[in-house]
Scaffold this motif. Structure first.
Motif: not given
Length: 661
Positions: A33, A37, A41
């Motif tokens: 994860q 992310d 981002r």
């Protein structure tokens, strides 16, 4: 578009074993994860970091992604590198240079080992031989070779001098080869006099001659012939040279030619059911980056692994996970010339035992055929060999039905090896949705979750997201480095096929239906969009019906499902079934067909019951093991077969299936 109905329910979950989590490159879902992310981002920063960490650049890039001419995306495009140098030269001066790069097992069982240093010398020498024939940067070279070290050397040598290769599978016909030579504008063909498969010599050079004789190969100047067997072959003076002649006097050093990151590394043709084949064009840097990363992420590659991908170099799997990924990663890999059933159907298990394979990557078709063999002959069951060296199993090429997954898990993996069920395509360049062995809980029949940086989603025909549990079309919403760049010579077809205007022209359409589970959001591929049946207004994925049939484990070895027009229901389900016993006829066939219809009704629902069930000794397959469903569609409709059947392993099966109604 109404949702594609998903009716297959799978409740079994297998957590990653402790041994797989410990020391894994991506250990646990939190680590997975975190990468996802980071990619969401700051996509440019994410890909730039990975490209700098994993590739050796002769001119560093300053721009990550150029979207100004979408969907013709460009990655790292002001940078330069050489793919062959990234696979070979970068290992020189490190312990990897003396490591075995390739363990080659020939059809007859003879074994050859080639170190990284030796492989570099052979690639450099072949690159010099190509240059001596006047072949250079930007030229296209068709590679029509058997599985072996020489084919990999030819591909790497092309990359070394900046020539673009187009590998054509050794089972393709003269006509198919001619079309690819013409479309690519190839200046040379690299081939062999014969290939050895299952104890038989099969001609390659004579098929090249036939292809050229068909005409139109006006750019072709040179044919280089590897003499795999001592059998005589027809030589065309002035055009044909043996490998021995071409390599004579050539140095084993050749400076790699730097190319732009977007330079075409290869064209790989994929055939559709109609029209001319599509030449999928891949770049150099973006493609190699993903092949390298997925070796680490999906297979959790470790220095002492022996990696075996059973795919032929004529397919994308053989490009990414034989010719490029393992070498870029410094892995030792097994390369196999033969077929899984010669001299017996335990050959794969025997080789895993003999070579101590730790990562085994093969196709569901192979698994299902070996299940059938093991259940009819105890002597070829995996239990007869020591498979303790296995650490990770993989599946590639099509969705694996849950029952085959379970057999693979129990009988090959000993219930201790994670199975990475990888979803990807020729066009994606490498895995896009797959479990990670040290992180992802596994569900049989599901490819689980997208890799970090892959923005996969399921949408309707307008591009609107579908809720979990509702099927739709699989798309990837953001570009990624290893994606197809264009269709060679046909940019309009590229846009229309993969980036339809009705979805905004920037979203990649995979051409597959899929559904996400309501609980975990796991992806399950339901089959090609054109393999979705509309039965009485219900849209059903063919793969689900196939899985239900094969789940009748006491009776069914293999099944393929297609649709045919029906006056009442719009489309009728037509199933072609191979049993684990002799093919039935007459009243017996009717009784078994009725039993299978009732079974499907119980497993899925009455709407999915096949209207037509036909039994065969086998299914029509290419020599790589892919079921040719377009031929089954013609048989189901009662049409004469007009398509090219030259790539079929077993042409006689068509007549049997046509008469079995």
């Amino acid at each position: 578009m109404s949702a594609i109905e998903s009716v297959l329910v799978e409740n079994r979950v297998f957590e990653p074993p402790a041994a797989a989590v410990q020391g894994a490159r991506i250990a646990g879902m939190a680590a997975y994860q975190a990468l996802c992310d980071e990619a969401a981002r700051d996509p440019d920063g994410f890909w730039a970091r990975l490209a700098r960490e994993n590739l050796a650049w002769t001119r560093p890039f300053t721009r990550v992604l150029d979207e100004s001419n979408a969907p013709f995306y460009r990655w790292f495009d002001d940078g330069q590198l050489n793919v062959s140098a990234n696979c070979l030269d970068r290992h020189m001066g490190t312990p990897v240079q003396d490591k075995t790069a390739i363990v080659f097992e020939a059809d007859d069982g003879a074994v050859t080992r080639v170190s990284y240093k030796e492989l570099l010398g052979r690639v450099a020498q072949f690159a010099n031989a190509l240059q001596a024939q006047g072949i250079g940067k930007g030229d296209r070279v068709v590679v029509y070779m058997p599985m072996g070290v020489e084919g990999i050397v030819a591909m790497q040598a092309c990359a070394r001098i900046g020539a673009t290769h187009s590998v054509v599978f050794g089972g393709f016909s003269a006509k198919a080869l001619q079309e690819r030579i013409i479309d690519a504008g190839a200046v040379a063909v690299v081939t062999a006099n014969y290939q050895l498969r299952g104890g038989k010599e099969l001609p390659l050079k004579s098929i090249v001659d036939d292809a050229i004789a068909l005409g139109g190969c006006t750019t072709l100047r040179t044919v280089l012939v590897y003499e795999r067997t001592p059998t005589a072959w027809n030589r065309v003076e002035g055009r044909d040279k043996t490998f021995a002649e071409a390599l004579a006097g050539q140095a084993t050093e050749c400076a790699p030619v730097p190319v732009d990151a977007e330079h075409p590394l290869f064209i790989l043709y994929t055939s559709g059911s109609t029209g001319k084949p599509k030449g999928v064009q891949h770049s150099s840097a973006g493609y190699l980056l993903w092949a390298r990363l997925t070796m680490d992420w999906t297979f959790d590659l470790r220095p002492d692994d022996l990696f075996w991908c059973t795919a032929d170099i004529g397919w994308i799997t053989g490009h990414s996970y034989v010719a490029y990924g393992p070498l870029a990663a410094g892995a030792t890999q097994l390369v196999f010339e033969g077929i899984p059933t010669f001299p017996h159907a335990g050959r794969f298990w025997q080789m895993i035992d003999k070579h101590k394979v730790s990562i085994f990557y093969t196709a569901p078709t192979a698994i299902r055929s070996l299940i059938k063999a093991a259940e009819t002959d105890e002597k070829v069951h995996p239990k007869n060999w020591n498979l303790q060296s296995l650490r990770i199993l993989g599946s590639v090429g099509e969705p694996i039905n849950p029952e085959a997954w379970m057999w693979y898990h129990r009988n090959v993996g000993g219930e201790r090896c994670p199975i990475v069920d990888t979803f990807w395509q020729t066009e994606t360049g490498g895995h896009v949705i797959t479990p990670l062995p040290g992180a992802t809980p596994l569900v049989p029949g599901s490819c689980t979750l997208p890799l970090p940086g892959i923005a996969a989603a399921i949408v309707d025909e307008t591009g609107k997201d579908m809720p979990h549990g509702a099927g739709g079309m699989l798309v990837i919403k953001r570009p990624w480095p290893s994606m197809i760049r264009t269709i060679w010579n046909d940019p309009e077809r590229f846009k229309k096929a993969y980036f339809p205007e009705e979805m905004g022209g920037r979203i990649y359409l995979a051409g597959d239906g899929a559904v996400r589970s309501a609980d975990r959001g796991y992806f399950r591929i339901t089959g090609r969009i054109d393999d979705v049946l509309n039965v009485s207004g219900h849209r059903l994925g063919t793969m689900e019906i196939e899985s239900a049939l094969v789940a009748k484990t006491d009776l069914v070895a293999e099944a393929a499902v297609v649709g045919r027009p029906d006056d009442v229901t719009g489309e009728a389900v037509c199933a072609f079934v191979v049993l684990k016993r002799a093919r039935p006829t007459g009243e017996e066939a009717k009784a078994i067909a009725a039993e299978l219809r009732n079974w499907v009704a119980k497993e899925i629902g009455p709407i999915a019951k096949p209207k037509d069930i036909r039994f065969g000794d086998n299914l029509p397959k290419t020599r790589s093991g892919k079921i040719m469903r377009r031929l089954l569609r013609s048989i189901a409709k009662g049409e004469a077969i007009t398509q090219d059947t030259s790539t079929l392993e077993n042409p006689a099966i068509l007549e049997q299936l046509a008469q079995s109604n």
